[in-house]
Design a protein around this motif. Structure first.
Motif, PDB file in Angstrom:
ATOM      1  N   UNK A 142       6.842   8.134   9.990  1.00  0.00           N
ATOM      2  CA  UNK A 142       7.893   8.217  11.010  1.00  0.00           C
ATOM      3  C   UNK A 142       7.350   8.205  12.445  1.00  0.00           C
ATOM      4  N   UNK A 143       6.062   8.544  12.616  1.00  0.00           N
ATOM      5  CA  UNK A 143       5.500   8.661  13.970  1.00  0.00           C
ATOM      6  C   UNK A 143       5.763   7.427  14.857  1.00  0.00           C
ATOM      7  N   UNK A 144       5.610   6.207  14.325  1.00  0.00           N
ATOM      8  CA  UNK A 144       5.830   5.035  15.200  1.00  0.00           C
ATOM      9  C   UNK A 144       7.265   4.925  15.727  1.00  0.00           C
ATOM     10  N   UNK A 145       8.200   5.617  15.127  1.00  0.00           N
ATOM     11  CA  UNK A 145       9.600   5.515  15.551  1.00  0.00           C
ATOM     12  C   UNK A 145       9.940   6.447  16.717  1.00  0.00           C
ATOM     13  N   UNK A 146       8.997   7.322  17.109  1.00  0.00           N
ATOM     14  CA  UNK A 146       9.326   8.350  18.107  1.00  0.00           C
ATOM     15  C   UNK A 146       9.254   7.805  19.532  1.00  0.00           C
ATOM     16  N   UNK A 147      10.187   8.252  20.396  1.00  0.00           N
ATOM     17  CA  UNK A 147      10.059   7.877  21.808  1.00  0.00           C
ATOM     18  C   UNK A 147       9.339   8.997  22.570  1.00  0.00           C
ATOM     19  N   UNK A 148       9.060   8.754  23.857  1.00  0.00           N
ATOM     20  CA  UNK A 148       8.231   9.699  24.615  1.00  0.00           C
ATOM     21  C   UNK A 148       8.864  11.078  24.733  1.00  0.00           C
ATOM     22  N   UNK A 149      10.173  11.064  24.928  1.00  0.00           N
ATOM     23  CA  UNK A 149      10.876  12.341  25.066  1.00  0.00           C
ATOM     24  C   UNK A 149      10.749  13.171  23.785  1.00  0.00           C
ATOM     25  N   UNK A 150      10.934  12.474  22.658  1.00  0.00           N
ATOM     26  CA  UNK A 150      10.806  13.169  21.365  1.00  0.00           C
ATOM     27  C   UNK A 150       9.390  13.678  21.168  1.00  0.00           C
ATOM     28  N   UNK A 151       8.425  12.853  21.544  1.00  0.00           N
ATOM     29  CA  UNK A 151       7.037  13.283  21.359  1.00  0.00           C
ATOM     30  C   UNK A 151       6.742  14.555  22.146  1.00  0.00           C
ATOM     31  N   UNK A 190       0.807  -1.221   0.000  1.00  0.00           N
ATOM     32  CA  UNK A 190       0.000   0.000   0.000  1.00  0.00           C
ATOM     33  C   UNK A 190       0.847   1.281   0.000  1.00  0.00           C
ATOM     34  N   UNK A 191       2.120   1.170   0.281  1.00  0.00           N
ATOM     35  CA  UNK A 191       2.899   2.410   0.463  1.00  0.00           C
ATOM     36  C   UNK A 191       3.620   2.819  -0.811  1.00  0.00           C
ATOM     37  N   UNK A 192       4.094   4.056  -0.818  1.00  0.00           N
ATOM     38  CA  UNK A 192       4.805   4.558  -1.981  1.00  0.00           C
ATOM     39  C   UNK A 192       6.300   4.294  -1.796  1.00  0.00           C
ATOM     40  N   UNK A 193       7.055   4.469  -2.864  1.00  0.00           N
ATOM     41  CA  UNK A 193       8.503   4.264  -2.765  1.00  0.00           C
ATOM     42  C   UNK A 193       9.137   5.190  -1.738  1.00  0.00           C
ATOM     43  N   UNK A 194       8.696   6.469  -1.749  1.00  0.00           N
ATOM     44  CA  UNK A 194       9.343   7.397  -0.813  1.00  0.00           C
ATOM     45  C   UNK A 194       8.998   7.059   0.634  1.00  0.00           C
ATOM     46  N   UNK A 195       7.769   6.539   0.858  1.00  0.00           N
ATOM     47  CA  UNK A 195       7.415   6.112   2.212  1.00  0.00           C
ATOM     48  C   UNK A 195       8.407   5.042   2.680  1.00  0.00           C
ATOM     49  N   UNK A 196       8.630   4.057   1.803  1.00  0.00           N
ATOM     50  CA  UNK A 196       9.510   2.947   2.169  1.00  0.00           C
ATOM     51  C   UNK A 196      10.931   3.450   2.437  1.00  0.00           C
ATOM     52  N   UNK A 197      11.408   4.365   1.590  1.00  0.00           N
ATOM     53  CA  UNK A 197      12.780   4.861   1.740  1.00  0.00           C
ATOM     54  C   UNK A 197      12.947   5.670   3.022  1.00  0.00           C
ATOM     55  N   UNK A 198      11.905   6.392   3.390  1.00  0.00           N
ATOM     56  CA  UNK A 198      11.979   7.191   4.613  1.00  0.00           C
ATOM     57  C   UNK A 198      11.904   6.270   5.837  1.00  0.00           C
ATOM     58  N   UNK A 199      10.970   5.330   5.815  1.00  0.00           N
ATOM     59  CA  UNK A 199      10.831   4.409   6.931  1.00  0.00           C
ATOM     60  C   UNK A 199      12.151   3.676   7.178  1.00  0.00           C
ATOM     61  N   UNK A 200      12.743   3.211   6.093  1.00  0.00           N
ATOM     62  CA  UNK A 200      13.991   2.450   6.161  1.00  0.00           C
ATOM     63  C   UNK A 200      15.119   3.248   6.829  1.00  0.00           C
ATOM     64  N   UNK A 201      15.253   4.522   6.497  1.00  0.00           N
ATOM     65  CA  UNK A 201      16.406   5.278   7.010  1.00  0.00           C
ATOM     66  C   UNK A 201      16.137   5.766   8.433  1.00  0.00           C
ATOM     67  N   UNK A 202      14.873   6.084   8.730  1.00  0.00           N
ATOM     68  CA  UNK A 202      14.545   6.543  10.079  1.00  0.00           C
ATOM     69  C   UNK A 202      14.725   5.394  11.082  1.00  0.00           C
TER      70      UNK A 202
END
Ligand code: ADP
Length: 762
Positions: free
Chosen positions: A269-278, A230-242
């Motif tokens: 990217x939201x799922x990658x954030x920790x509480x402090x970052x949020x 369901x995702x686009x190429x740029x979504x995948x590339x961003x998820x991968x590097x984050x």
């Protein structure tokens, strides 16, 4: 080693050391060897983010230490404040900095006392036209992104400005900073400068194309980056590097796309954030909302809460710096940006994704590929020295063939040559008039020998061409009463064939004086001086002058709006399909109000332009009739930023029209002034008095007017309850009463009184 540098102001070296700069990068060392700190001119053609600013800084600071003065020319207004902030740090060792953009009618004499002046090329051009004396004190001029001389719209101004500054001071040190381009040597020859060209980068750059489930890099390596259904190429590339704890920059081709991409990528990217970052991001989002309550602000804050952002030229500068700083601090994980971010703003990321390599081109009427140079500049933003092991720049392909094509087109390709665009007529019209009006040339020969100092002259093989187009332009300027020619025979009578025959007529002024043209004196008329100072394209001025002269009775606002909309200084709205009929209809209704000669319907293109100007004029008129912003943007399918842009241009052109009206003794100055004021505030005539009170905008003015309050004088005397009833907020009402000069503006204990004055217009 920095300590080995001599000739800098005391304190400069330790300042740079505090910034983390211990030794010079190789291209910087080469620039010093080429004489950067000894006042010698140079062209530095090095990749993005390889420390060009430091080359400029060393040149400017050593020039100042020798008692001189430096000018730093930036290509964009947004960069002016960024550079100013950077250079202001030098104040700690006694170097003063001033920045100037906007207001093209002043000489900014206060800048005479500054060691470093930062300005856009348009601003410098206008300073020359207005005869700013301090320009002749300059000893060092830096031209940032000098490859933009190639830009059709803005390039000629930079080119002519550099030529003029060099004419003012033949010993001037010119430091031209350029991206890696095909013909940097040619630019260096033109500027009589040393060339420092280098491919060196402070951090390795891997370039590649993503196709299917992997990136193929230029060194032959591959990296798996699978794309979920369901995702686009740029979504995948961003998820991968984050997921690797690094960040990404995604370049897209329009503001709208940047905003849409940010919405999606923030969710990635939201799922990658920790509480402090949020928590930190929530605070940042608050700061963003605090800047303004516009829709852009709300959208930006929504993305920021999830760790993403968009960046484009329509952002407020406070928004821009909040986003850039948070990205540099690695709080924001991804930015989707238009290419303006690639030009100069220092925001590197581990991975750069160039999603769109085509953009809509209105002249071509479709999508056209970006230049190699532009794509290279975006790619150059990959990799943070000291933080990332390397940078990755990735293009996206949908097929195997496209992957091959992208490698050839951008990865293996050399950047284009920089070509002068000065011979385009609008540019020449403007610059020939300015050159005469500001005294750089007073004869045809002088004009041609000045033109001979431009890059255009050094690049053109058709030796007679500059001469023949210059003559065509002189004819035009004379016909419209901007320039007078005396003596000799008019140069413009020379035909194209004659010009071609003047094969070797390009080497010096003396050679240029053919029998027919000897001793032609050139003088700008008063009108010509005014046009040059107003910074108008002479063709815009001619259109306005002609329109005003043709008005038999007081022009209406609509007539004036359509008039300025058809000048080349206003970008018209396009007609969409079906709109020819709609605006054709409107044209017949309004025919009597329009100023000047309408083209016949049989002249297809000209008639369509005329209708497009009518559409633009109608937009301005609706705005001045108090139509809501939301309705306007919907009706004309434009963004709020575009509306503001059109309104600002209209204000400027009508201001210029008012000056021109006075110059030609037109009876219609007052009508023009009123039309200008209405566009400035977006109100009908009856509200003009109220909006002159600070704090009273178009909406509040209408509310007050409906309650029977029609002027500042009314605000001083009317029952306070009526003002409160009209404005609601107590504090707002108090402020406004105070601004109107009311003696006791306090609203304490005042009860709101509702007065119903009927329906609002618009
Ligand atoms: P450019 O103008 O070429 O795009 P910048 O001048 O913005 O690049 O430099 C990019 C970054 O490199 C800046 O953060 C700058 O402080 C840093 N930098 C420049 N020169 C040096 C150096 N000699 N040593 C360490 N860092 C440097």
């Amino acid at each position: 080693n920095l300590e080995e540098l001599s000739g800098l102001p005391p304190g400069a070296v330790s300042h740079f050391q505090d910034e983390g700069i211990e030794s010079l990068y190789p291209p910087q060392a080469e620039a010093v060897e080429a004489g950067a700190t000894d006042g010698d001119s140079l062209v530095a053609a090095v990749p993005t983010a390889s420390g060009k600013t430091m080359i400029a800084a060393l040149s400017m600071l050593s020039a100042i230490e020798r008692g001189g003065k430096a000018l730093y020319i930036v290509p964009l207004r947004a960069l002016a404040s960024e550079k100013k902030d950077e250079f202001e740090a030098y104040e700690e060792f006694g170097v003063s900095v001033g920045v100037t953009t906007g207001n093209y009618e002043s000489t900014d004499d206060w800048l005479a006392t500054r060691d470093i002046v930062v300005a856009t090329s348009e601003k410098v051009d206008s300073l020359v036209r207005n005869g700013a004396d301090w320009l002749s004190d300059l000893t060092c001029v830096v031209s940032d992104e000098v490859h933009l001389i190639d830009d059709r719209n803005r390039g000629p101004t930079l080119e002519v400005t550099l030529a003029k500054l060099r004419a003012l001071n033949p010993a001037l040190q010119v430091v031209a900073l350029s991206a890696t381009v095909g013909n940097a040597g040619e630019i260096a020859d033109w500027l009589d400068a040393e060339l420092v060209a280098s491919d060196w980068r402070p951090i390795d750059l891997q370039m590649g194309v993503h196709y299917g489930n992997a990136i193929s890099f230029d060194d032959g390596s591959k990296r798996e980056v699978p794309v979920d259904g369901s995702e686009s190429q740029e979504d995948a590339l961003v998820r991968d590097i984050v997921a690797e704890d690094a960040s990404a920059l995604v370049f897209v081709n329009s503001r709208r796309n940047a905003e849409a991409a940010a919405r999606r990528l923030a969710n990635v990217v939201a799922p990658e954030l920790d509480d402090e970052e949020k928590a930190a991001l929530d605070e940042l989002a608050d700061d963003i909302r605090d800047v303004s309550d516009s829709e852009t602000s709300t959208d930006l804050a929504a993305a920021v809460e999830k760790g993403g952002a968009f960046h484009h030229a329509g952002l407020a500068s406070e928004h821009r710096s909040l986003v850039e700083d948070a990205f540099r601090d690695r709080l924001l994980k991804v930015i989707s940006a238009t290419p303006t971010l690639a030009a100069g703003v220092n925001t590197p990321a581990r991975r750069v994704v160039v999603r769109d390599w085509r953009r809509f081109d209105s002249t071509a009427g479709g999508m056209t590929p970006l230049d190699v140079l532009e794509v290279h500049q975006m790619m150059g933003r990959a990799g943070r020295p000291g933080l990332d092991p390397y940078g990755e720049a990735v293009l996206l392909a949908k097929s195997h063939d496209e992957q091959d094509d992208l490698f050839d087109r951008y990865i293996w390709a050399e950047a284009e040559d920089v070509r002068s665009k000065l011979a385009a007529e609008p540019a020449l019209r403007t610059h020939v008039l300015a050159t005469i009006a500001s005294g750089f040339a007073s004869t045809r020969d002088g004009l041609l020998s000045f033109m001979n100092e431009t890059l255009y002259a050094s690049q053109t093989d058709e030796r007679g061409r500059l001469e023949s187009v210059t003559d065509t332009v002189l004819d035009y300027l004379e016909r419209n009463d901007f320039v007078e020619r005396e003596g000799g025979t008019a140069g413009g009578s020379r035909s194209g064939a004659d010009a071609d025959a003047a094969d070797d007529a390009f080497t010096s002024a003396a050679d240029l004086a053919t029998e027919a043209n000897r001793d032609v004196d050139l003088r700008a008329t008063n009108l010509g001086h005014t046009v040059s100072r107003l910074y108008l394209d002479p063709m815009s001025a001619a259109e306005i002058v002609h329109g005003l002269e043709s008005a038999g009775s007081r022009p209406t606002a609509m007539g004036l709006y359509q008039l300025i909309a058809r000048t080349p200084n206003m970008y018209e709205l396009y007609l969409r399909s079906g709109e020819d009929d709609k605006y054709g209809q409107l044209y017949y209704e309004l025919e009597d109000e329009l100023l000047g000669d309408a083209p016949s319907e049989y002249e297809d293109n000209r008639f369509e332009d005329w209708l497009a100007a009518l559409k633009t004029g109608a937009l301005l008129k609706d705005w001045a009739d108090e139509m809501d912003e939301d309705r306007l943007t919907e009706r004309y399918s434009i963004g709020p930023g575009d509306l503001r842009g059109k309104v600002e241009t209209a204000e400027w052109l009508l201001g210029a029209a008012e000056t021109l009206a006075a110059e030609i003794d037109s009876d219609w100055s007052v009508a023009v002034r009123e039309a200008r004021a209405r566009v400035e505030h977006g109100v009908r005539e009856e509200l003009l008095e109220l909006v002159s009170v600070r704090g009273v905008g178009r909406k509040r003015a209408r509310q007050l007017y409906q309650a029977g309050v029609e002027s500042a004088a009314d605000l001083r005397t009317v029952d306070k309850g009526i003002v409160l009833g009209a404005l609601r907020g107590r504090k707002t009402a108090e402020n406004i009463l105070e601004n109107a000069g009311r003696e006791d503006p306090s609203m304490d204990g005042v009860e709101a009184i509702q007065v119903d004055g009927g329906d609002a217009p618009g």
